[in-house]
Design a protein around this motif. Structure first.
Motif, PDB file in Angstrom:
ATOM      1  N   ARG A  35       0.828  -1.210   0.000  1.00 27.12           N
ATOM      2  CA  ARG A  35       0.000   0.000   0.000  1.00 27.12           C
ATOM      3  C   ARG A  35       0.861   1.258   0.000  1.00 27.12           C
ATOM      4  NH1 ARG A  35      -2.241   3.682   3.291  1.00 27.12           N
ATOM      5  NH2 ARG A  35      -1.075   2.899   5.074  1.00 27.12           N
ATOM      6  N   ARG A  36       1.923   1.257   0.827  1.00 26.14           N
ATOM      7  CA  ARG A  36       2.820   2.421   0.865  1.00 26.14           C
ATOM      8  C   ARG A  36       3.525   2.617  -0.461  1.00 26.14           C
ATOM      9  NH1 ARG A  36       4.285   0.483   6.123  1.00 26.14           N
ATOM     10  NH2 ARG A  36       6.162  -0.427   5.194  1.00 26.14           N
ATOM     11  N   THR A  41       4.471   5.729  -5.156  1.00 30.26           N
ATOM     12  CA  THR A  41       4.786   5.720  -6.587  1.00 30.26           C
ATOM     13  C   THR A  41       3.823   6.594  -7.376  1.00 30.26           C
ATOM     14  OG1 THR A  41       5.660   3.468  -6.389  1.00 30.26           O
ATOM     15  CG2 THR A  41       5.125   4.239  -8.594  1.00 30.26           C
ATOM     16  N   LEU A  42       2.540   6.521  -7.056  1.00 34.23           N
ATOM     17  CA  LEU A  42       1.554   7.298  -7.801  1.00 34.23           C
ATOM     18  C   LEU A  42       1.684   8.794  -7.539  1.00 34.23           C
ATOM     19  CD1 LEU A  42      -1.642   5.082  -7.619  1.00 34.23           C
ATOM     20  CD2 LEU A  42      -0.073   5.403  -9.533  1.00 34.23           C
ATOM     21  N   ILE A  43       1.970   9.177  -6.315  1.00 29.44           N
ATOM     22  CA  ILE A  43       2.138  10.599  -6.005  1.00 29.44           C
ATOM     23  C   ILE A  43       3.350  11.166  -6.735  1.00 29.44           C
ATOM     24  CG2 ILE A  43       2.715  12.222  -4.157  1.00 29.44           C
ATOM     25  CD1 ILE A  43       0.967  10.506  -2.299  1.00 29.44           C
ATOM     26  N   ILE A  44       4.461  10.431  -6.709  1.00 33.34           N
ATOM     27  CA  ILE A  44       5.664  10.891  -7.412  1.00 33.34           C
ATOM     28  C   ILE A  44       5.418  10.911  -8.920  1.00 33.34           C
ATOM     29  CG2 ILE A  44       8.091  10.391  -7.861  1.00 33.34           C
ATOM     30  CD1 ILE A  44       8.265   9.165  -5.085  1.00 33.34           C
ATOM     31  N   ALA A 154       3.084   8.476 -18.434  1.00 36.53           N
ATOM     32  CA  ALA A 154       2.797   8.269 -17.010  1.00 36.53           C
ATOM     33  C   ALA A 154       3.079   6.833 -16.600  1.00 36.53           C
ATOM     34  CB  ALA A 154       1.341   8.635 -16.716  1.00 36.53           C
ATOM     35  N   ALA A 155       2.701   5.886 -17.446  1.00 33.76           N
ATOM     36  CA  ALA A 155       2.971   4.478 -17.147  1.00 33.76           C
ATOM     37  C   ALA A 155       4.474   4.204 -17.147  1.00 33.76           C
ATOM     38  CB  ALA A 155       2.270   3.585 -18.167  1.00 33.76           C
ATOM     39  N   CYS A 156       5.207   4.834 -18.064  1.00 30.59           N
ATOM     40  CA  CYS A 156       6.666   4.675 -18.094  1.00 30.59           C
ATOM     41  C   CYS A 156       7.296   5.188 -16.804  1.00 30.59           C
ATOM     42  CB  CYS A 156       7.261   5.418 -19.288  1.00 30.59           C
ATOM     43  SG  CYS A 156       6.888   4.701 -20.898  1.00 30.59           S
ATOM     44  N   ILE A 157       6.847   6.351 -16.334  1.00 30.56           N
ATOM     45  CA  ILE A 157       7.386   6.918 -15.094  1.00 30.56           C
ATOM     46  C   ILE A 157       7.082   5.997 -13.923  1.00 30.56           C
ATOM     47  CG2 ILE A 157       7.161   8.828 -13.466  1.00 30.56           C
ATOM     48  CD1 ILE A 157       6.629  10.651 -15.866  1.00 30.56           C
ATOM     49  N   THR A 158       5.846   5.490 -13.858  1.00 33.96           N
ATOM     50  CA  THR A 158       5.456   4.600 -12.761  1.00 33.96           C
ATOM     51  C   THR A 158       6.345   3.366 -12.701  1.00 33.96           C
ATOM     52  OG1 THR A 158       3.152   5.327 -12.912  1.00 33.96           O
ATOM     53  CG2 THR A 158       3.562   3.244 -11.813  1.00 33.96           C
ATOM     54  N   LYS A 159       6.591   2.781 -13.858  1.00 33.26           N
ATOM     55  CA  LYS A 159       7.408   1.559 -13.894  1.00 33.26           C
ATOM     56  C   LYS A 159       8.873   1.857 -13.580  1.00 33.26           C
ATOM     57  CE  LYS A 159       9.746  -1.880 -16.191  1.00 33.26           C
ATOM     58  NZ  LYS A 159      11.035  -1.868 -16.905  1.00 33.26           N
ATOM     59  N   CYS A 160       9.396   2.981 -14.087  1.00 35.90           N
ATOM     60  CA  CYS A 160      10.803   3.312 -13.867  1.00 35.90           C
ATOM     61  C   CYS A 160      11.082   3.697 -12.414  1.00 35.90           C
ATOM     62  CB  CYS A 160      11.230   4.454 -14.793  1.00 35.90           C
ATOM     63  SG  CYS A 160      11.290   3.995 -16.546  1.00 35.90           S
ATOM     64  N   ASP A 162       9.991   2.198  -9.752  1.00 36.08           N
ATOM     65  CA  ASP A 162      10.186   1.001  -8.912  1.00 36.08           C
ATOM     66  C   ASP A 162      10.192  -0.231  -9.813  1.00 36.08           C
ATOM     67  OD1 ASP A 162      10.403  -0.810  -6.862  1.00 36.08           O
ATOM     68  OD2 ASP A 162       8.966   0.225  -5.570  1.00 36.08           O
ATOM     69  N   LYS A 163      11.298  -0.438 -10.509  1.00 35.40           N
ATOM     70  CA  LYS A 163      11.402  -1.572 -11.428  1.00 35.40           C
ATOM     71  C   LYS A 163      11.327  -2.903 -10.690  1.00 35.40           C
ATOM     72  CE  LYS A 163      14.227   0.916 -14.817  1.00 35.40           C
ATOM     73  NZ  LYS A 163      15.518   0.959 -15.556  1.00 35.40           N
ATOM     74  N   GLN A 164      11.914  -2.958  -9.507  1.00 36.08           N
ATOM     75  CA  GLN A 164      11.914  -4.208  -8.748  1.00 36.08           C
ATOM     76  C   GLN A 164      10.499  -4.613  -8.355  1.00 36.08           C
ATOM     77  OE1 GLN A 164      14.411  -4.150  -5.291  1.00 36.08           O
ATOM     78  NE2 GLN A 164      13.929  -6.256  -4.703  1.00 36.08           N
ATOM     79  N   PHE A 165       9.687  -3.632  -7.970  1.00 31.43           N
ATOM     80  CA  PHE A 165       8.302  -3.923  -7.588  1.00 31.43           C
ATOM     81  C   PHE A 165       7.543  -4.522  -8.763  1.00 31.43           C
ATOM     82  CE2 PHE A 165       3.833  -2.827  -7.171  1.00 31.43           C
ATOM     83  CZ  PHE A 165       3.557  -3.230  -5.883  1.00 31.43           C
ATOM     84  N   PHE A 166       7.711  -3.946  -9.957  1.00 27.02           N
ATOM     85  CA  PHE A 166       7.032  -4.476 -11.137  1.00 27.02           C
ATOM     86  C   PHE A 166       7.543  -5.870 -11.476  1.00 27.02           C
ATOM     87  CE2 PHE A 166       5.317  -0.350 -11.629  1.00 27.02           C
ATOM     88  CZ  PHE A 166       4.264  -0.440 -12.539  1.00 27.02           C
ATOM     89  N   ALA A 167       8.869  -6.081 -11.343  1.00 27.43           N
ATOM     90  CA  ALA A 167       9.438  -7.386 -11.667  1.00 27.43           C
ATOM     91  C   ALA A 167       8.918  -8.472 -10.722  1.00 27.43           C
ATOM     92  CB  ALA A 167      10.961  -7.322 -11.610  1.00 27.43           C
ATOM     93  N   GLU A 168       8.722  -8.112  -9.446  1.00 29.25           N
ATOM     94  CA  GLU A 168       8.286  -9.098  -8.456  1.00 29.25           C
ATOM     95  C   GLU A 168       6.784  -9.369  -8.517  1.00 29.25           C
ATOM     96  OE1 GLU A 168       9.541  -7.516  -4.754  1.00 29.25           O
ATOM     97  OE2 GLU A 168      11.665  -8.051  -5.030  1.00 29.25           O
ATOM     98  N   HIS A 169       6.012  -8.441  -9.089  1.00 24.97           N
ATOM     99  CA  HIS A 169       4.554  -8.571  -9.037  1.00 24.97           C
ATOM    100  C   HIS A 169       3.908  -8.617 -10.417  1.00 24.97           C
ATOM    101  CE1 HIS A 169       5.643  -6.947  -5.058  1.00 24.97           C
ATOM    102  NE2 HIS A 169       4.608  -7.640  -4.618  1.00 24.97           N
ATOM    103  N   VAL A 170       4.671  -9.010 -11.434  1.00 24.79           N
ATOM    104  CA  VAL A 170       4.079  -9.159 -12.770  1.00 24.79           C
ATOM    105  C   VAL A 170       2.979 -10.218 -12.715  1.00 24.79           C
ATOM    106  CG1 VAL A 170       4.499  -9.924 -15.124  1.00 24.79           C
ATOM    107  CG2 VAL A 170       6.125  -8.416 -14.015  1.00 24.79           C
ATOM    108  N   GLY A 171       1.820  -9.886 -13.236  1.00 23.92           N
ATOM    109  CA  GLY A 171       0.680 -10.790 -13.173  1.00 23.92           C
ATOM    110  C   GLY A 171      -0.201 -10.561 -11.966  1.00 23.92           C
ATOM    111  N   ASN A 172       0.286  -9.764 -11.009  1.00 22.55           N
ATOM    112  CA  ASN A 172      -0.499  -9.446  -9.820  1.00 22.55           C
ATOM    113  C   ASN A 172      -1.454  -8.293 -10.144  1.00 22.55           C
ATOM    114  OD1 ASN A 172      -1.327  -8.387  -7.216  1.00 22.55           O
ATOM    115  ND2 ASN A 172       0.331  -9.609  -6.342  1.00 22.55           N
TER     116      ASN A 172
END
Length: 202
Positions: A35-36, A41-44, A154-160, A162-172
């Protein structure tokens, strides 16, 4: 039951309850961490995209000044047309080196929202190419909409962020939710209408 057996059963139940409590605590901590990360990520993303949209707008204004004032495009139609064509050609060359940056980016975002995650479309290189090309094309006077590119950026910024978060939760589903919220941020930044972005996400 014999006293010794009863004590053993009570001890086992206590250990199971303690294990269950520990697992629950870990699960709640994990949910709180997600949640944090989600909100941070969205605010930034919203702040960075707003600055990027402002920078693109200012760059376009300076390019128009260069065409109209410094090169005399206001008084010379041929100069203005030649400059606009040159700007579009440069934009084409920029995105040609990054095929993922071509087009509005909206169809790719819709595909990712439906579960087909394409990591190559959310890289920093795509973000930079899209921003430069958008500034050049917009300043040339071409009738293009900025909603799709802003959603993609915006989607590019979100992914860049926290790349690790996206890598760990792909499909989530949390990744889909983050991309959907990024789309809302893109629409809000385009039209200065945050409520419109929320309605799009709904």
């Amino acid at each position: 039951l014999a006293p010794g057996l009863r004590q053993k059963l009570l001890a086992c139940q206590g250990e199971e309850a303690q294990t269950l409590t520990e697992q629950t605590r870990r699960f709640l901590d994990f949910q709180e961490s997600i949640r944090r990360t989600y909100w941070r990520t969205l605010i930034i993303t919203a702040l960075l995209l707003s600055l990027l949209v402002l920078a693109i707008s200012e760059a376009g204004r300076h390019i128009e000044w260069l065409r109209d004032t410094w090169l005399g495009g206001k008084s010379n139609l041929a100069t203005a047309v030649s400059f606009n064509v040159a700007a579009v050609l440069v934009a084409c060359l920029v995105v040609r080196r990054t095929p993922e940056a071509q087009g509005s980016g909206y169809p790719e975002m819709k595909a990712m929202l439906f579960g087909h995650f394409m990591e190559s479309f959310l890289s920093l290189k795509v973000l930079a190419s899209k921003a430069v090309a958008l500034a050049l094309v917009a300043s040339s006077g071409m009738p293009i909409g900025q909603e799709g590119p802003n959603v993609h950026m915006a989607a590019c910024i979100t992914k860049c962020l926290d790349k690790q978060f996206f890598a760990e939760h792909v499909g989530n589903p949390i990744v889909t939710h983050m991309l959907l919220a990024a789309c809302a941020v893109g629409v809000g930044a385009t039209f200065s209408a945050p409520v419109g972005g929320v309605l799009l996400a709904l």
